[in-house]
Design a protein around this motif. Structure first.
Motif, PDB file in Angstrom:
ATOM      1  N   TYR A 320       0.812  -1.221   0.000  1.00 40.67           N
ATOM      2  CA  TYR A 320       0.000   0.000   0.000  1.00 40.67           C
ATOM      3  C   TYR A 320       0.845   1.271   0.000  1.00 40.67           C
ATOM      4  O   TYR A 320       0.427   2.311   0.504  1.00 40.67           O
ATOM      5  CB  TYR A 320      -0.999  -0.010   1.176  1.00 40.67           C
ATOM      6  CG  TYR A 320      -1.999  -1.120   1.048  1.00 40.67           C
ATOM      7  CD1 TYR A 320      -3.125  -0.967   0.250  1.00 40.67           C
ATOM      8  CD2 TYR A 320      -1.788  -2.351   1.664  1.00 40.67           C
ATOM      9  CE1 TYR A 320      -4.033  -2.002   0.087  1.00 40.67           C
ATOM     10  CE2 TYR A 320      -2.690  -3.396   1.509  1.00 40.67           C
ATOM     11  CZ  TYR A 320      -3.805  -3.211   0.718  1.00 40.67           C
ATOM     12  OH  TYR A 320      -4.696  -4.241   0.552  1.00 40.67           O
ATOM     13  N   ARG A 321       2.022   1.174  -0.599  1.00 40.67           N
ATOM     14  CA  ARG A 321       2.850   2.356  -0.803  1.00 40.67           C
ATOM     15  C   ARG A 321       2.599   2.896  -2.205  1.00 40.67           C
ATOM     16  O   ARG A 321       2.504   2.124  -3.162  1.00 40.67           O
ATOM     17  CB  ARG A 321       4.334   2.010  -0.636  1.00 40.67           C
ATOM     18  CG  ARG A 321       4.700   1.596   0.774  1.00 40.67           C
ATOM     19  CD  ARG A 321       6.142   1.162   0.880  1.00 40.67           C
ATOM     20  NE  ARG A 321       6.432   0.037  -0.004  1.00 40.67           N
ATOM     21  CZ  ARG A 321       7.434  -0.810   0.170  1.00 40.67           C
ATOM     22  NH1 ARG A 321       8.253  -0.670   1.193  1.00 40.67           N
ATOM     23  NH2 ARG A 321       7.625  -1.807  -0.687  1.00 40.67           N
ATOM     24  N   PRO A 322       2.494   4.217  -2.341  1.00 39.65           N
ATOM     25  CA  PRO A 322       2.246   4.785  -3.671  1.00 39.65           C
ATOM     26  C   PRO A 322       3.414   4.540  -4.607  1.00 39.65           C
ATOM     27  O   PRO A 322       4.577   4.696  -4.235  1.00 39.65           O
ATOM     28  CB  PRO A 322       2.044   6.273  -3.391  1.00 39.65           C
ATOM     29  CG  PRO A 322       2.727   6.510  -2.085  1.00 39.65           C
ATOM     30  CD  PRO A 322       2.569   5.245  -1.300  1.00 39.65           C
ATOM     31  N   LYS A 323       3.096   4.133  -5.825  1.00 39.91           N
ATOM     32  CA  LYS A 323       4.086   3.848  -6.861  1.00 39.91           C
ATOM     33  C   LYS A 323       4.280   5.087  -7.748  1.00 39.91           C
ATOM     34  O   LYS A 323       3.539   6.077  -7.631  1.00 39.91           O
ATOM     35  CB  LYS A 323       3.623   2.655  -7.690  1.00 39.91           C
ATOM     36  CG  LYS A 323       3.595   1.343  -6.919  1.00 39.91           C
ATOM     37  CD  LYS A 323       2.694   0.303  -7.542  1.00 39.91           C
ATOM     38  CE  LYS A 323       3.026  -0.022  -8.974  1.00 39.91           C
ATOM     39  NZ  LYS A 323       2.108  -1.063  -9.515  1.00 39.91           N
ATOM     40  N   PRO A 324       5.248   5.069  -8.645  1.00 36.34           N
ATOM     41  CA  PRO A 324       5.384   6.193  -9.576  1.00 36.34           C
ATOM     42  C   PRO A 324       4.096   6.523 -10.321  1.00 36.34           C
ATOM     43  O   PRO A 324       3.842   7.684 -10.635  1.00 36.34           O
ATOM     44  CB  PRO A 324       6.484   5.710 -10.529  1.00 36.34           C
ATOM     45  CG  PRO A 324       7.336   4.834  -9.682  1.00 36.34           C
ATOM     46  CD  PRO A 324       6.366   4.111  -8.771  1.00 36.34           C
ATOM     47  N   ALA A 325       3.264   5.517 -10.585  1.00 38.19           N
ATOM     48  CA  ALA A 325       1.993   5.778 -11.265  1.00 38.19           C
ATOM     49  C   ALA A 325       1.119   6.717 -10.457  1.00 38.19           C
ATOM     50  O   ALA A 325       0.440   7.593 -11.010  1.00 38.19           O
ATOM     51  CB  ALA A 325       1.256   4.460 -11.526  1.00 38.19           C
ATOM     52  N   TYR A 326       1.092   6.539  -9.133  1.00 38.09           N
ATOM     53  CA  TYR A 326       0.321   7.446  -8.284  1.00 38.09           C
ATOM     54  C   TYR A 326       0.812   8.879  -8.458  1.00 38.09           C
ATOM     55  O   TYR A 326       0.015   9.805  -8.648  1.00 38.09           O
ATOM     56  CB  TYR A 326       0.425   7.030  -6.814  1.00 38.09           C
ATOM     57  CG  TYR A 326      -0.209   8.047  -5.885  1.00 38.09           C
ATOM     58  CD1 TYR A 326      -1.513   7.882  -5.447  1.00 38.09           C
ATOM     59  CD2 TYR A 326       0.477   9.190  -5.487  1.00 38.09           C
ATOM     60  CE1 TYR A 326      -2.116   8.827  -4.637  1.00 38.09           C
ATOM     61  CE2 TYR A 326      -0.112  10.139  -4.685  1.00 38.09           C
ATOM     62  CZ  TYR A 326      -1.400   9.951  -4.261  1.00 38.09           C
ATOM     63  OH  TYR A 326      -1.994  10.904  -3.461  1.00 38.09           O
ATOM     64  N   HIS A 327       2.108   9.073  -8.358  1.00 33.22           N
ATOM     65  CA  HIS A 327       2.663  10.427  -8.439  1.00 33.22           C
ATOM     66  C   HIS A 327       2.447  11.025  -9.827  1.00 33.22           C
ATOM     67  O   HIS A 327       2.236  12.229  -9.969  1.00 33.22           O
ATOM     68  CB  HIS A 327       4.141  10.398  -8.069  1.00 33.22           C
ATOM     69  CG  HIS A 327       4.394   9.931  -6.662  1.00 33.22           C
ATOM     70  ND1 HIS A 327       4.129  10.717  -5.566  1.00 33.22           N
ATOM     71  CD2 HIS A 327       4.855   8.751  -6.182  1.00 33.22           C
ATOM     72  CE1 HIS A 327       4.423  10.036  -4.459  1.00 33.22           C
ATOM     73  NE2 HIS A 327       4.860   8.850  -4.810  1.00 33.22           N
ATOM     74  N   ALA A 328       2.482  10.177 -10.848  1.00 28.45           N
ATOM     75  CA  ALA A 328       2.237  10.666 -12.204  1.00 28.45           C
ATOM     76  C   ALA A 328       0.799  11.139 -12.355  1.00 28.45           C
ATOM     77  O   ALA A 328       0.526  12.157 -13.003  1.00 28.45           O
ATOM     78  CB  ALA A 328       2.552   9.576 -13.221  1.00 28.45           C
ATOM     79  N   VAL A 329      -0.146  10.410 -11.751  1.00 27.67           N
ATOM     80  CA  VAL A 329      -1.544  10.836 -11.781  1.00 27.67           C
ATOM     81  C   VAL A 329      -1.710  12.159 -11.038  1.00 27.67           C
ATOM     82  O   VAL A 329      -2.368  13.086 -11.513  1.00 27.67           O
ATOM     83  CB  VAL A 329      -2.457   9.745 -11.188  1.00 27.67           C
ATOM     84  CG1 VAL A 329      -3.869  10.276 -10.963  1.00 27.67           C
ATOM     85  CG2 VAL A 329      -2.490   8.529 -12.107  1.00 27.67           C
ATOM     86  N   ALA A 330      -1.092  12.249  -9.854  1.00 25.03           N
ATOM     87  CA  ALA A 330      -1.177  13.488  -9.090  1.00 25.03           C
ATOM     88  C   ALA A 330      -0.625  14.665  -9.888  1.00 25.03           C
ATOM     89  O   ALA A 330      -1.213  15.746  -9.923  1.00 25.03           O
ATOM     90  CB  ALA A 330      -0.424  13.337  -7.771  1.00 25.03           C
ATOM     91  N   THR A 331       0.495  14.449 -10.554  1.00 27.92           N
ATOM     92  CA  THR A 331       1.100  15.511 -11.344  1.00 27.92           C
ATOM     93  C   THR A 331       0.219  15.897 -12.520  1.00 27.92           C
ATOM     94  O   THR A 331       0.012  17.078 -12.809  1.00 27.92           O
ATOM     95  CB  THR A 331       2.489  15.074 -11.839  1.00 27.92           C
ATOM     96  OG1 THR A 331       3.333  14.838 -10.704  1.00 27.92           O
ATOM     97  CG2 THR A 331       3.126  16.138 -12.711  1.00 27.92           C
ATOM     98  N   ALA A 332      -0.332  14.899 -13.206  1.00 27.93           N
ATOM     99  CA  ALA A 332      -1.204  15.185 -14.346  1.00 27.93           C
ATOM    100  C   ALA A 332      -2.452  15.956 -13.921  1.00 27.93           C
ATOM    101  O   ALA A 332      -3.007  16.735 -14.702  1.00 27.93           O
ATOM    102  CB  ALA A 332      -1.598  13.886 -15.038  1.00 27.93           C
ATOM    103  N   LEU A 333      -2.863  15.768 -12.665  1.00 29.94           N
ATOM    104  CA  LEU A 333      -4.011  16.495 -12.130  1.00 29.94           C
ATOM    105  C   LEU A 333      -3.638  17.860 -11.573  1.00 29.94           C
ATOM    106  O   LEU A 333      -4.481  18.545 -10.991  1.00 29.94           O
ATOM    107  CB  LEU A 333      -4.696  15.660 -11.039  1.00 29.94           C
ATOM    108  CG  LEU A 333      -5.422  14.405 -11.509  1.00 29.94           C
ATOM    109  CD1 LEU A 333      -5.871  13.567 -10.314  1.00 29.94           C
ATOM    110  CD2 LEU A 333      -6.622  14.747 -12.389  1.00 29.94           C
ATOM    111  N   GLY A 334      -2.376  18.232 -11.740  1.00 25.58           N
ATOM    112  CA  GLY A 334      -1.944  19.559 -11.305  1.00 25.58           C
ATOM    113  C   GLY A 334      -1.255  19.592  -9.970  1.00 25.58           C
ATOM    114  O   GLY A 334      -1.098  20.660  -9.370  1.00 25.58           O
TER     115      GLY A 334
END
Length: 441
Positions: A320-334
């Motif tokens: 349950y640790r955030p992966k690079p995909a999580y951070h990429a989604v967060a970044t794409a959302l601003g």
């Protein structure tokens, strides 16, 4: 019957902290929902799972709890416990619910599939089922996947209990019955491998156009988006747009990106780029209303059971640790322009040093805090606005399509604990030059 949980005050365990701003807040600021598929027993039995589900998302989809075999395992005998639990959890956490699914060829109870019913009997059974389930949750469901997976890959109708008995008209009938049962819910058709423009999505497009011409109640289409690593269709945005142009909402309903195991830093970086591409395609079309992932973490994912040798498909790892995909989604959302690597704390910061008409110079700095280091690093990002790399220094960089990948020079391949390395490049731009999210591994 309602099985409710008291999880509103749960704190996210420290290993699962992902970002200062939850995805739900970032998505809301962009005017879309961000969701995930959930199981009721995990909401009540797994604190990490429940905390992520409650704090990160604005929409929940019952993974199995609203399917026919779950709610009516024996004819006339209903089990609403898990579905009620998920609806209650969503209400407690100010979330919407996506109902999934009223009509499907799969996960139907044996009494239905082996009952030997006539076409008239099946029609009456289906109408009653939709009236019963959609009626139970009337006013509590934001959108229903009314009919799920109607087509074969070549665009012909799938042979199913419903199609074989009722012909293609079962789709319009199901939509009408759903509207009667829950007038305010958005009604969707949902399918997989319809994300890009192809024979199957053409069939869905033509069906929806025909339904609208008939006056059947249809509000949107769901693109499931179960992708293989590196295979997000290049026509995704154009496909979303053509459905939107019909006056429909579009939702990404079951997003995951599976890879052949084991996962590597390079694969996780590509997965992050794939997730980012989906979010950006949705945001680019005004009627793309939201994105829902399929399963919270890699520990919960359906993928390994269905695709042997594949997995690691979600935004969170098995712990349950955030992966690079999580951070990429967060970044794409601003949410910012820096993406941490998998399992580490080294980061890459992208900065435009100088910009002029048609050209620019930028720098990337890779920094490792005390206790972390990198050897033979690689940095990667996507130029989403048409920028082109022309020259680089202190790194070897190449661009393939929108993807830029940079590797170290002979003298700067190691980033020591507490140290940093930098490289720069020149590029061209036209129209806009947004800062991309950089992954480093």
């Amino acid at each position: 019957m309602c099985v409710c949980t008291a999880l509103g005050a749960l704190a996210l365990p420290s290993t699962a902290h992902a970002a200062d701003t939850p995805l739900r807040d970032l998505a809301a600021a962009k005017g879309i929902h961000i969701g995930n598929a959930v199981a009721g027993y995990k909401l009540s039995g797994n604190a990490q799972y429940a905390a992520i589900a409650g704090t990160q998302f604005t929409s929940l989809t019952p993974e199995n709890a609203m399917k026919w075999s779950s709610v009516e395992p024996a004819r006339g005998s209903y089990n609403w416990a898990e579905a009620d639990q998920i609806v209650a959890f969503a209400q407690e956490h100010d979330q919407q619910v996506r109902g999934h699914t009223l009509v499907w060829h799969s996960q139907n109870p044996g009494w239905l599939t082996s009952g030997g019913f006539s076409a008239a009997e099946l029609r009456a059974i289906l109408e009653r089922h939709i009236a019963t389930e959609a009626g139970r949750y009337r006013g509590k469901i934001a959108a229903w996947d009314v009919v799920n997976e109607m087509f074969n890959e070549d665009g012909t109708y799938r042979s199913s209990l419903w199609y074989n008995a009722m012909g293609p008209g079962y789709v319009a009938d199901a939509l009408r019955w759903a509207r009667q049962a829950d007038p305010n819910a958005k009604l969707y058709l949902n399918d997989y491998n319809v994300e890009g423009i192809n024979a199957k999505s053409d069939a869905l497009y033509n069906l929806v156009r025909s339904l609208k011409a008939q006056g059947a109640p249809i509000d949107g289409v769901g693109l499931q988006a179960h992708f293989v690593l590196g295979q997000v269709p290049s026509t995704l945005q154009a496909n979303i747009q053509r459905f939107a142009d019909l006056g429909l909402d579009v939702a990404i309903t079951e997003l995951d990106v599976r890879m052949q195991l084991p996962a590597t830093d390079a694969k996780l970086a590509q997965q992050a780029a794939d997730y980012s591409a989906v979010v950006k395609a949705c945001l680019a079309v005004g009627r793309c209303v939201g994105i829902t992932g399929w399963d919270i973490s890699d520990a919960d994912s359906w993928v390994p059971d269905v695709f042997p040798g594949y997995g690691a498909a979600t935004m969170y790892d098995a712990n349950y640790r955030p992966k690079p995909a999580y951070h990429a989604v967060a970044t794409a959302l601003g949410g910012g322009g820096t993406t941490p690597p998998p399992g580490g704390a080294c980061t890459a910061t992208y900065a435009v040093a100088n910009q002029w008409g048609g050209g620019f110079t930028a720098n990337v700095t890779i920094t490792c805090p005390p206790g972390s280091s990198l050897t033979n690093w690689q940095a990667a990002w996507d130029f989403g606005a048409g920028q082109r790399l022309t020259q680089a220094w202190n790194a070897g960089c190449r661009q393939e399509g929108t993807r830029v990948t940079c590797s170290p020079a002979s003298w700067n391949g190691s980033v020591p604990s507490g140290g940093s390395v930098s490289f720069g490049f020149n590029g061209t731009w036209s129209g806009s030059n947004p800062v991309p999210a950089v992954t480093v591994s």
